[in-house]
Design an enzyme around this catalytic site. Structure first.
Site, PDB file in Angstrom:
ATOM      1  N   GLY A  58      -4.817 -14.913  -3.126  1.00  0.00           N
ATOM      2  CA  GLY A  58      -5.433 -13.659  -3.550  1.00  0.00           C
ATOM      3  C   GLY A  58      -5.552 -13.582  -5.062  1.00  0.00           C
ATOM      4  O   GLY A  58      -5.757 -14.583  -5.746  1.00  0.00           O
ATOM      5  N   SER A  70      -2.862 -20.152   2.931  1.00  0.00           N
ATOM      6  CA  SER A  70      -3.242 -18.751   3.096  1.00  0.00           C
ATOM      7  C   SER A  70      -3.370 -18.442   4.579  1.00  0.00           C
ATOM      8  O   SER A  70      -3.500 -19.346   5.400  1.00  0.00           O
ATOM      9  CB  SER A  70      -4.573 -18.483   2.382  1.00  0.00           C
ATOM     10  OG  SER A  70      -5.020 -17.162   2.630  1.00  0.00           O
ATOM     11  N   ALA A 102       1.548 -18.992   6.722  1.00  0.00           N
ATOM     12  CA  ALA A 102       2.966 -19.370   6.718  1.00  0.00           C
ATOM     13  C   ALA A 102       3.761 -18.466   7.652  1.00  0.00           C
ATOM     14  O   ALA A 102       3.662 -17.246   7.582  1.00  0.00           O
ATOM     15  CB  ALA A 102       3.532 -19.294   5.309  1.00  0.00           C
ATOM     16  N   CYS A 144       1.546   1.428  -6.222  1.00  0.00           N
ATOM     17  CA  CYS A 144       0.225   1.172  -6.803  1.00  0.00           C
ATOM     18  C   CYS A 144      -0.576   2.469  -6.722  1.00  0.00           C
ATOM     19  O   CYS A 144      -1.260   2.715  -5.727  1.00  0.00           O
ATOM     20  CB  CYS A 144      -0.467   0.033  -6.058  1.00  0.00           C
ATOM     21  SG  CYS A 144      -1.908  -0.630  -6.904  1.00  0.00           S
ATOM     22  N   CYS A 189      -4.976  -1.711 -17.604  1.00  0.00           N
ATOM     23  CA  CYS A 189      -5.620  -1.279 -16.356  1.00  0.00           C
ATOM     24  C   CYS A 189      -6.913  -0.521 -16.633  1.00  0.00           C
ATOM     25  O   CYS A 189      -6.986   0.283 -17.568  1.00  0.00           O
ATOM     26  CB  CYS A 189      -4.670  -0.379 -15.571  1.00  0.00           C
ATOM     27  SG  CYS A 189      -5.304   0.117 -13.945  1.00  0.00           S
ATOM     28  N   LYS A 201     -15.448  -1.714 -15.581  1.00  0.00           N
ATOM     29  CA  LYS A 201     -14.907  -2.117 -14.278  1.00  0.00           C
ATOM     30  C   LYS A 201     -15.942  -2.931 -13.498  1.00  0.00           C
ATOM     31  O   LYS A 201     -15.609  -3.927 -12.843  1.00  0.00           O
ATOM     32  CB  LYS A 201     -14.490  -0.873 -13.480  1.00  0.00           C
ATOM     33  CG  LYS A 201     -13.772  -1.149 -12.165  1.00  0.00           C
ATOM     34  CD  LYS A 201     -12.410  -1.771 -12.399  1.00  0.00           C
ATOM     35  CE  LYS A 201     -11.639  -1.969 -11.097  1.00  0.00           C
ATOM     36  NZ  LYS A 201     -10.980  -0.747 -10.613  1.00  0.00           N
TER      37      LYS A 201
END
Length: 422
Positions: free
Chosen positions: A10, A34, A78, A159, A353, A388
């Protein structure tokens, strides 16, 4: 010769593979494992959820781009890491041996910690492109028969930026459709105040974000614990600064998006010395696990202690620049070990950010991430929305070309008059 395995593909895993491939010796090899054949650009998921993007705009197949760089790719996923054996057990029953392992899996989304939460329950998510695509279908249905919206982040989330982004993006889309007046909106968050962001605030984040919510007639509830979600109601306990119940809310909703708390993935969960009780990988200042010294970790899956003193559990975010910094430090440190030297590089762990609000946005720089800081900068404007969009195009191109140099941070800092993130 060494086999370096990157677990995850990712935002952290793909750059990690590219940077590591540039640092290996002749005869060494890099393999990425992945559980998906596709990469998707997570920061664009809020746009997908309101149909400003489609999946193909932000996702692409991983294998051809990695193999073009000489990086092996396994998409079996995994099942379990066996650090004592230097092996990874795959979902298909096969095993992969490694000399160095870099865990870059991202988080497991802990929807199960709140009854009724998540895409399999009664709220939408923007954490994965699949979730965003599903939300987009419901969004179109909602807009035909508008009602109440509840949006935010539950207790333990780490987040918060995307929750604010999605609230404002929905507001912008509703105004463009000329139905905003028909949609009461409530922002629900575990943060002790608006703009805390899991960072104790950055600059005037509190004032700017409160003002933005007021301008858009979005109500909010802080210090909130979501206890249960039904198909049309969300049950929220608001506590005071001592953690005692202040008010019980029953919020009607016709459309809801709540970010969940994060945990470590099952492949490492419960491995003593490797993962903490939440399953996040334990690392030292060099991104290396203290017990298993040939295991490194980068990104959202690493363990960072939360800031203390909040009435409701609030996690600490790992922003894009912070992850880039971890990736570079890890690549340099493994290269040092391959050439017989001790690891010395450290990630800066600073926060940079960009948060899009649909037609405007906010940006912040926190150096270091946790206060007190050397730089504590927060700003807003239409330029953030444009930045962005540019960053989306830049990063996707970077992942396709395999260019690992984090140019965007340098450009942002230059625009703000900051020389470097140290």
């Amino acid at each position: 010769m060494a086999h370096i395995v990157v677990l995850g593909a990712g935002i952290g895993g793909m750059p990690m593979a590219y940077e590591m491939q540039e640092k290996i010796r002749k005869g060494d090899r890099v393999t990425v494992i992945s559980n998906s054949e596709s990469f998707h650009f997570v920061p664009s998921n809020p746009w997908v959820a309101v149909n400003w993007r489609v999946r193909d705009d932000i996702a692409f197949p991983i294998r051809p781009y990695l193999e073009r760089k000489g990086i092996d790719f396994i998409s079996a996923g995994a099942k379990r890491v066996h650090p004592e054996k230097n092996q990874i057990e795959l979902m298909n029953g096969e095993t992969v041996n490694y000399d160095y392992l870099i865990i870059a899996t991202g988080p497991k989304l802990a929807f199960d910690e709140v009854e009724g939460l998540g895409p399999n329950g009664h709220t939408h998510s923007i954490c994965h492109v699949d979730h965003a695509v599903s939300a987009a279908k419901s969004w179109e249905t909602f807009c035909k028969q508008p009602g109440s919206i509840v949006v935010g982040a539950v207790q333990g989330a780490s987040c918060y930026g995307p929750a604010y982004e999605f609230a404002f993006i929905m507001d912008t889309d509703l105004r463009r459709r000329k139905i905003r007046d028909k949609v009461p909106m409530t922002f629900v968050t575990a943060e002790p105040y608006i703009g805390h962001l899991g960072l104790g605030g950055v600059g005037d984040s509190k004032g700017l974000l409160e003002s933005a919510l007021r301008e858009r007639s979005i109500n909010w509830i802080c210090n909130a614990k979501v206890t249960k979600v039904d198909a049309d109601k969300m049950y929220v306990t608001e506590v005071d600064e001592k953690g005692e119940v202040k008010k019980e809310h029953v919020l009607p909703h016709n459309f809801a998006m709540m970010l969940p708390a994060f945990k470590g993935v099952d492949a490492v969960f419960g491995i003593e010395g490797l993962a903490n009780p939440r399953g996040f990988t334990i690392v030292d200042e060099h991104q290396r696990n203290p017990k298993y010294k040939n295991i490194y970790s980068v990104g959202v899956c690493i363990a960072i202690p939360p800031m203390g003193g909040t009435p409701v559990a609030v996690g600490v975010p790992k922003t894009g620049y912070m992850i880039e910094s971890m990736v570079t430090a890890t690549a340099h440190n493994i290269h040092s070990e391959l050439t017989g030297n001790p690891p010395t590089d450290k990630a800066t762990w600073n926060a940079v950010c960009l948060a899009d609000f649909g037609d405007t946005g906010v940006a912040f720089v926190a150096l270091p991430q946790i206060p007190p800081r050397n730089v504590d900068w927060f700003s807003s404007g239409k330029w953030v929305h444009l930045a962005k969009i540019a960053f989306e195009k830049y990063f996707i191109r970077k992942m396709k070309t395999g260019k690992s140099e984090p140019i965007y941070e340098k450009l942002i800092l230059k625009a703000m008059g900051i020389d470097k993130l140290k």
